[in-house]
Design an enzyme around this catalytic site. Structure first.
Site, PDB file in Angstrom:
ATOM      1  N   ASP A  12      22.436  50.935  38.155  1.00 12.21           N
ATOM      2  CA  ASP A  12      22.385  49.612  38.782  1.00 12.21           C
ATOM      3  C   ASP A  12      21.638  49.628  40.118  1.00 12.21           C
ATOM      4  O   ASP A  12      21.869  48.788  40.988  1.00 12.21           O
ATOM      5  CB  ASP A  12      23.819  49.078  39.018  1.00 12.21           C
ATOM      6  CG  ASP A  12      24.546  48.781  37.714  1.00 12.21           C
ATOM      7  OD1 ASP A  12      23.876  48.525  36.704  1.00 12.21           O
ATOM      8  OD2 ASP A  12      25.793  48.807  37.709  1.00 12.21           O
ATOM      9  N   LYS A  36      23.667  53.865  31.303  1.00 16.63           N
ATOM     10  CA  LYS A  36      23.919  52.452  31.017  1.00 16.63           C
ATOM     11  C   LYS A  36      22.875  51.591  31.714  1.00 16.63           C
ATOM     12  O   LYS A  36      22.734  51.627  32.936  1.00 16.63           O
ATOM     13  CB  LYS A  36      25.316  52.071  31.497  1.00 16.63           C
ATOM     14  CG  LYS A  36      25.690  50.641  31.166  1.00 16.63           C
ATOM     15  CD  LYS A  36      27.117  50.360  31.554  1.00 16.63           C
ATOM     16  CE  LYS A  36      27.277  49.803  32.943  1.00 16.63           C
ATOM     17  NZ  LYS A  36      26.628  48.519  33.210  1.00 16.63           N
ATOM     18  N   ASP A  63      23.866  47.359  28.251  1.00 17.73           N
ATOM     19  CA  ASP A  63      25.042  46.561  28.620  1.00 17.73           C
ATOM     20  C   ASP A  63      24.609  45.138  28.953  1.00 17.73           C
ATOM     21  O   ASP A  63      24.457  44.777  30.119  1.00 17.73           O
ATOM     22  CB  ASP A  63      25.719  47.251  29.823  1.00 17.73           C
ATOM     23  CG  ASP A  63      26.937  46.514  30.334  1.00 17.73           C
ATOM     24  OD1 ASP A  63      27.489  45.681  29.608  1.00 17.73           O
ATOM     25  OD2 ASP A  63      27.346  46.800  31.485  1.00 17.73           O
ATOM     26  N   LEU A  64      24.387  44.328  27.917  1.00 14.27           N
ATOM     27  CA  LEU A  64      23.964  42.940  28.154  1.00 14.27           C
ATOM     28  C   LEU A  64      25.077  41.948  27.813  1.00 14.27           C
ATOM     29  O   LEU A  64      24.911  40.740  27.963  1.00 14.27           O
ATOM     30  CB  LEU A  64      22.698  42.616  27.351  1.00 14.27           C
ATOM     31  CG  LEU A  64      21.439  43.411  27.722  1.00 14.27           C
ATOM     32  CD1 LEU A  64      20.256  42.957  26.893  1.00 14.27           C
ATOM     33  CD2 LEU A  64      21.116  43.293  29.200  1.00 14.27           C
ATOM     34  N   LYS A  65      26.188  42.434  27.302  1.00 12.13           N
ATOM     35  CA  LYS A  65      27.365  41.597  27.032  1.00 12.13           C
ATOM     36  C   LYS A  65      26.969  40.265  26.401  1.00 12.13           C
ATOM     37  O   LYS A  65      27.157  39.184  26.985  1.00 12.13           O
ATOM     38  CB  LYS A  65      28.156  41.325  28.309  1.00 12.13           C
ATOM     39  CG  LYS A  65      28.621  42.576  29.023  1.00 12.13           C
ATOM     40  CD  LYS A  65      29.462  42.229  30.227  1.00 12.13           C
ATOM     41  CE  LYS A  65      29.923  43.438  30.995  1.00 12.13           C
ATOM     42  NZ  LYS A  65      28.852  44.145  31.716  1.00 12.13           N
ATOM     43  N   TYR A  67      26.794  36.843  24.604  1.00 11.63           N
ATOM     44  CA  TYR A  67      27.761  35.765  24.377  1.00 11.63           C
ATOM     45  C   TYR A  67      26.981  34.499  24.070  1.00 11.63           C
ATOM     46  O   TYR A  67      26.274  33.972  24.931  1.00 11.63           O
ATOM     47  CB  TYR A  67      28.637  35.564  25.616  1.00 11.63           C
ATOM     48  CG  TYR A  67      29.678  34.490  25.462  1.00 11.63           C
ATOM     49  CD1 TYR A  67      30.959  34.814  24.995  1.00 11.63           C
ATOM     50  CD2 TYR A  67      29.405  33.162  25.762  1.00 11.63           C
ATOM     51  CE1 TYR A  67      31.924  33.827  24.840  1.00 11.63           C
ATOM     52  CE2 TYR A  67      30.367  32.171  25.603  1.00 11.63           C
ATOM     53  CZ  TYR A  67      31.613  32.506  25.139  1.00 11.63           C
ATOM     54  OH  TYR A  67      32.560  31.546  24.992  1.00 11.63           O
ATOM     55  N   ASP A  68      27.081  34.015  22.827  1.00 12.68           N
ATOM     56  CA  ASP A  68      26.340  32.811  22.438  1.00 12.68           C
ATOM     57  C   ASP A  68      26.880  32.365  21.079  1.00 12.68           C
ATOM     58  O   ASP A  68      27.915  32.874  20.614  1.00 12.68           O
ATOM     59  CB  ASP A  68      24.830  33.140  22.362  1.00 12.68           C
ATOM     60  CG  ASP A  68      23.968  31.920  22.721  1.00 12.68           C
ATOM     61  OD1 ASP A  68      24.200  30.853  22.106  1.00 12.68           O
ATOM     62  OD2 ASP A  68      23.097  32.018  23.583  1.00 12.68           O
ATOM     63  N   ASN A  71      24.627  32.869  15.359  1.00 14.42           N
ATOM     64  CA  ASN A  71      23.270  33.163  14.905  1.00 14.42           C
ATOM     65  C   ASN A  71      22.391  33.705  16.032  1.00 14.42           C
ATOM     66  O   ASN A  71      21.622  34.645  15.843  1.00 14.42           O
ATOM     67  CB  ASN A  71      22.636  31.915  14.280  1.00 14.42           C
ATOM     68  CG  ASN A  71      21.278  32.220  13.706  1.00 14.42           C
ATOM     69  OD1 ASN A  71      21.149  33.063  12.815  1.00 14.42           O
ATOM     70  ND2 ASN A  71      20.243  31.601  14.250  1.00 14.42           N
ATOM     71  N   GLN A 191      35.922  45.993  41.748  1.00 15.36           N
ATOM     72  CA  GLN A 191      36.743  46.365  40.583  1.00 15.36           C
ATOM     73  C   GLN A 191      38.230  46.260  40.931  1.00 15.36           C
ATOM     74  O   GLN A 191      38.642  46.641  42.034  1.00 15.36           O
ATOM     75  CB  GLN A 191      36.437  47.811  40.145  1.00 15.36           C
ATOM     76  CG  GLN A 191      34.997  48.048  39.719  1.00 15.36           C
ATOM     77  CD  GLN A 191      34.723  47.564  38.298  1.00 15.36           C
ATOM     78  OE1 GLN A 191      35.448  46.723  37.757  1.00 15.36           O
ATOM     79  NE2 GLN A 191      33.662  48.068  37.696  1.00 15.36           N
TER      80      GLN A 191
HETATM   81  O1  C5P Z   1      29.728  50.615  40.258  1.00  9.11           O
HETATM   82  P1  C5P Z   1      30.807  50.625  39.212  1.00  9.11           P
HETATM   83  O2  C5P Z   1      31.293  52.012  38.879  1.00  9.11           O
HETATM   84  O3  C5P Z   1      31.913  49.657  39.494  1.00  9.11           O
HETATM   85  O4  C5P Z   1      30.027  50.113  37.907  1.00  9.11           O
HETATM   86  C1  C5P Z   1      30.642  49.735  36.720  1.00  9.11           C
HETATM   87  C2  C5P Z   1      29.602  49.266  35.781  1.00  9.11           C
HETATM   88  O5  C5P Z   1      30.245  48.903  34.566  1.00  9.11           O
HETATM   89  C3  C5P Z   1      28.804  48.040  36.220  1.00  9.11           C
HETATM   90  O6  C5P Z   1      27.473  48.229  35.788  1.00  9.11           O
HETATM   91  C4  C5P Z   1      29.447  46.886  35.496  1.00  9.11           C
HETATM   92  O7  C5P Z   1      28.499  45.881  35.148  1.00  9.11           O
HETATM   93  C5  C5P Z   1      29.965  47.547  34.242  1.00  9.11           C
HETATM   94  N1  C5P Z   1      31.108  46.931  33.584  1.00  9.11           N
HETATM   95  C6  C5P Z   1      32.320  46.730  34.202  1.00  9.11           C
HETATM   96  N2  C5P Z   1      33.357  46.138  33.538  1.00  9.11           N
HETATM   97  C7  C5P Z   1      33.216  45.750  32.253  1.00  9.11           C
HETATM   98  C8  C5P Z   1      31.993  45.964  31.609  1.00  9.11           C
HETATM   99  C9  C5P Z   1      30.949  46.574  32.321  1.00  9.11           C
HETATM  100  O8  C5P Z   1      32.471  47.113  35.365  1.00  9.11           O
HETATM  101  N3  C5P Z   1      34.234  45.242  31.594  1.00  9.11           N
END
Ligand code: C5P
Length: 232
Positions: A12, A36, A63-65, A67-68, A71, A191
């Site tokens: 990131d 990732k 990791d693009l998650k 959601y839509d 289709n 977090q």
């Molecule tokens: O910097 P950190 O260790 O908090 O990074 C966690 C990574 O995991 C980030 O890139 C975040 O987008 C991703 N992530 C998350 N929680 C989720 C899914 C992905 O923190 N449920």
């Protein structure tokens, strides 16, 4: 897939150069590490960046998650499967129909990527989560996981604190990828439901995702080596 805890590093960083510098610095461990690629890197650096990481021997998690509507999600999944991606994710809250449609669409690929469903973001505490989803995190995350399992996905993204119960409710081979890991007491940042490596192991996580504690450290390679030693 062997049941050993794997390290997944979130790339990131604010520039492609910094991300590549980190990937090069720890290249000798590329067989043991997943990288990732999330919104920031993918929006900025695209497919070419993924090709560069793959050339270095890494497994790549996109990791693009998604959601839509079903289709549109399946269309996107098909494009992802055409790239050399090893794993990607979608939101379980898009519904079981969307999850099934994604899996059906990528079935035809000889070597398809693993697909995980996001249950509850690790940045939510229970109060915030409940306001949006109307239920406690641990109940809803487990419900989402069961639906993802029924839809034929390979696993879920959840916090360490749900990992073991999700496996008990589904199957021990149903993967759990757990962000929110602070290996050596680092700052949690945004977090909320964090844990250390020992706890992740105890709760049978398959992947731990670590971003800031690695890429923001003065010596990322040293931290990575410390983590790899601890997860052995
Ligand atoms: O910097 P950190 O260790 O908090 O990074 C966690 C990574 O995991 C980030 O890139 C975040 O987008 C991703 N992530 C998350 N929680 C989720 C899914 C992905 O923190 N449920």
């Amino acid at each position: 897939m062997e049941n050993k805890l794997k390290l997944c590093i979130a790339l990131d960083n604010p520039s492609k150069e910094e991300n590549l510098k980190l990937a090069k610095e720890i290249k000798e461990y590329s067989k043991d590490i997943w990288l990732k690629v999330g919104f920031r890197s993918f929006i900025r650096d695209g497919k070419e960046f993924i090709v560069e990481l793959k050339k270095m021997g890494y497994n790549v998690f996109l990791d693009l998650k998604l959601y839509d509507i079903p289709n549109t999600m399946a269309d996107a999944a098909e494009e992802i499967a055409k790239m050399e991606i090893d794993m990607f994710n979608i939101h379980a809250s898009a519904g079981i129909k969307a999850m099934r449609e994604v899996m059906n669409r990528i079935e035809k690929f000889e070597k398809r990527p693993l697909v995980l469903a996001v249950t509850a973001l690790t940045s939510f505490d229970n109060e915030e989560f409940k306001k949006i989803y109307g239920q406690d995190i641990e109940i809803k995350a487990k419900k989402f996981a069961k639906e993802a399992y029924k839809a034929g996905l390979d696993g879920v993204v959840c916090s360490v604190w749900e990992s073991l119960e999700i496996k008990n409710d589904t199957n021990e081979n149903f993967l759990t990828l757990t962000p929110g890991i602070r290996p050596f007491g680092e700052n949690a940042g945004d977090q909320k439901r964090i844990a250390d490596i020992k706890t992740a192991k105890k709760h049978k996580s398959d992947f731990i995702v670590i971003g800031r504690p690695i890429y923001k450290s003065d010596n990322p390679k040293k931290i990575v080596e410390k983590i790899l030693k601890e997860i052995q």
